[in-house]
Design a protein around this motif. Structure first.
Motif, mmCIF file in Angstrom:
data_model
loop_
_atom_site.group_PDB
_atom_site.id
_atom_site.type_symbol
_atom_site.label_atom_id
_atom_site.label_comp_id
_atom_site.label_asym_id
_atom_site.label_seq_id
_atom_site.Cartn_x
_atom_site.Cartn_y
_atom_site.Cartn_z
ATOM 1 N N PRO A 61 60.688 -4.758 23.416
ATOM 2 C CA PRO A 61 61.399 -5.051 22.067
ATOM 3 C C PRO A 61 60.294 -4.264 21.186
ATOM 4 O O PRO A 61 60.767 -3.679 20.089
ATOM 5 C CB PRO A 61 61.643 -6.487 21.556
ATOM 6 N N GLU A 62 59.121 -4.544 21.288
ATOM 7 C CA GLU A 62 58.067 -3.782 20.206
ATOM 8 C C GLU A 62 57.601 -2.391 20.478
ATOM 9 O O GLU A 62 56.460 -2.187 19.763
ATOM 10 C CB GLU A 62 57.199 -5.016 20.066
ATOM 11 N N ALA A 134 64.889 -1.555 10.406
ATOM 12 C CA ALA A 134 64.971 -2.482 11.233
ATOM 13 C C ALA A 134 63.841 -3.344 11.686
ATOM 14 O O ALA A 134 63.605 -4.676 11.458
ATOM 15 C CB ALA A 134 66.019 -2.313 12.515
ATOM 16 N N ALA A 135 62.841 -2.542 12.192
ATOM 17 C CA ALA A 135 61.699 -3.156 12.422
ATOM 18 C C ALA A 135 60.836 -3.950 11.394
ATOM 19 O O ALA A 135 60.360 -4.997 11.598
ATOM 20 C CB ALA A 135 60.575 -2.158 13.244
ATOM 21 N N LYS A 136 61.015 -3.262 10.149
ATOM 22 C CA LYS A 136 60.433 -4.062 9.132
ATOM 23 C C LYS A 136 61.192 -5.183 8.860
ATOM 24 O O LYS A 136 60.641 -6.362 8.427
ATOM 25 C CB LYS A 136 60.474 -3.054 7.593
ATOM 26 N N LEU A 137 62.279 -5.369 8.975
ATOM 27 C CA LEU A 137 63.229 -6.725 8.811
ATOM 28 C C LEU A 137 62.832 -7.720 9.643
ATOM 29 O O LEU A 137 62.798 -8.828 9.225
ATOM 30 C CB LEU A 137 64.663 -6.241 8.519
ATOM 31 N N ASP A 138 62.568 -7.286 11.132
ATOM 32 C CA ASP A 138 62.245 -8.016 11.812
ATOM 33 C C ASP A 138 60.682 -8.439 12.021
ATOM 34 O O ASP A 138 60.577 -9.244 12.934
ATOM 35 C CB ASP A 138 62.559 -7.552 13.356
ATOM 36 N N LYS A 139 60.214 -7.945 11.060
ATOM 37 C CA LYS A 139 58.570 -8.107 11.127
ATOM 38 C C LYS A 139 57.885 -7.713 12.407
ATOM 39 O O LYS A 139 57.184 -8.312 13.063
ATOM 40 C CB LYS A 139 58.219 -9.477 10.711
ATOM 41 N N SER A 140 58.465 -6.654 12.897
ATOM 42 C CA SER A 140 57.728 -5.885 14.299
ATOM 43 C C SER A 140 56.770 -5.134 13.912
ATOM 44 O O SER A 140 57.049 -4.219 12.692
ATOM 45 C CB SER A 140 59.107 -5.329 15.130
#
Length: 273
Positions: A61-62, A134-140
């Protein structure tokens, strides 16, 4: 795969990738050698030095995401993915054959490790920005990288996406323009001139760098600067040579979409020995 930051080791991998590209396109009697060869150092540096990825766990995922927006240059991506261990090296020469995982353009139905099917030009930047947001929203910690063709960025969707990226401060996205100066019908400057290219990206609010796209040390430095840049996305304008590495292909529009003949392959491989 073994990761490396050593430019000489990366250069050695790049030579092998070029051999794969030429051999598979010759076997297929079809494909796009020029724009595949021009992007080699960019993709090799990404996959062996920059991207957070794991061939043993391709859907981690990351992981960082990579999009080859200029999907007709699929042979460079296939060669790199095979050398990394995502796909089999021994079947690269099935390129463009019926049922092969190595389709004429990257197809996620055949290679699930791909982030997206690409080749409808102009769409890759939007895909990368969606993944970055999407990664920013997921704090990824995931970052997204996208390689664009210079002819491709004549498409209006690119500039709509460029506005979106800067407006929303999608600073975990890095676009790389493979600025080799040639598109399907000839030289870019004669068809729809892009200059001043770096200034355009800066005007659209992107942190913009210009480099020699075949200088691995310069490519490494640019990616490092992109990762450190906050508050805006980064565009790397990589000045490259279409057909790089093969003297009779370099800067020749003929080799945008023509496969080498067996005797031409033999000459090319001697240059890449």
């Amino acid at each position: 795969m073994q990761r490396t930051q050593n430019p000489s080791e990366l250069s050695s991998i790049a030579r092998q990738v070029r051999r794969h590209i030429l051999t598979m396109i010759t076997a297929a009697k079809s494909g796009h050698p020029g724009g595949s060869l021009s992007a080699v150092e960019i993709l090799v540096t990404l996959y062996w030095d920059v991207l957070r990825h794991d061939p043993a766990n391709p859907k981690w995922p990351e992981r960082d995401r990579f999009i080859l927006s200029k999907g007709h240059a699929a042979p460079v991506l296939y060669s790199v993915m095979a050398e990394c261990g995502y796909t089999p090296v021994e079947t690269l020469n099935t390129l463009r054959k019926l049922g092969s995982i190595y389709q004429g353009h990257p197809d996620v139905r055949y290679i699930p490790a791909l982030e997206a099917s690409t080749g409808s030009l102009g769409e890759g930047l939007s895909l990368a920005l969606g993944m970055g947001l999407a990664a920013k929203l997921d704090k990824s910690p995931s970052r997204a990288y996208v390689v664009l063709g210079d002819g491709e960025i004549q498409e209006g969707q690119i500039w709509e996406a460029a506005m979106f990226g800067s407006f929303h401060k999608v600073d975990n996205v890095c676009a790389i323009v493979d600025n080799n100066g040639i598109q399907l019908d000839g030289f870019v400057k004669d068809i729809l001139d892009l200059s001043p290219l770096a200034e355009k990206w800066r005007a659209f609010g992107w942190h913009t760098l210009e480099i020699n796209g075949h200088d691995i040390s310069a490519v490494q430095k640019a990616f490092a600067e992109a990762a450190e840049t906050k508050g805006k996305p980064t565009c790397i304008v990589a000045h490259t040579v279409k057909g790089k590495g093969v003297s009779f292909m370099e800067n020749n529009p003929k080799w945008h979409g023509v496969a080498p003949k067996p005797e031409e392959l033999e000459l090319a491989l001697k240059e890449l020995a």
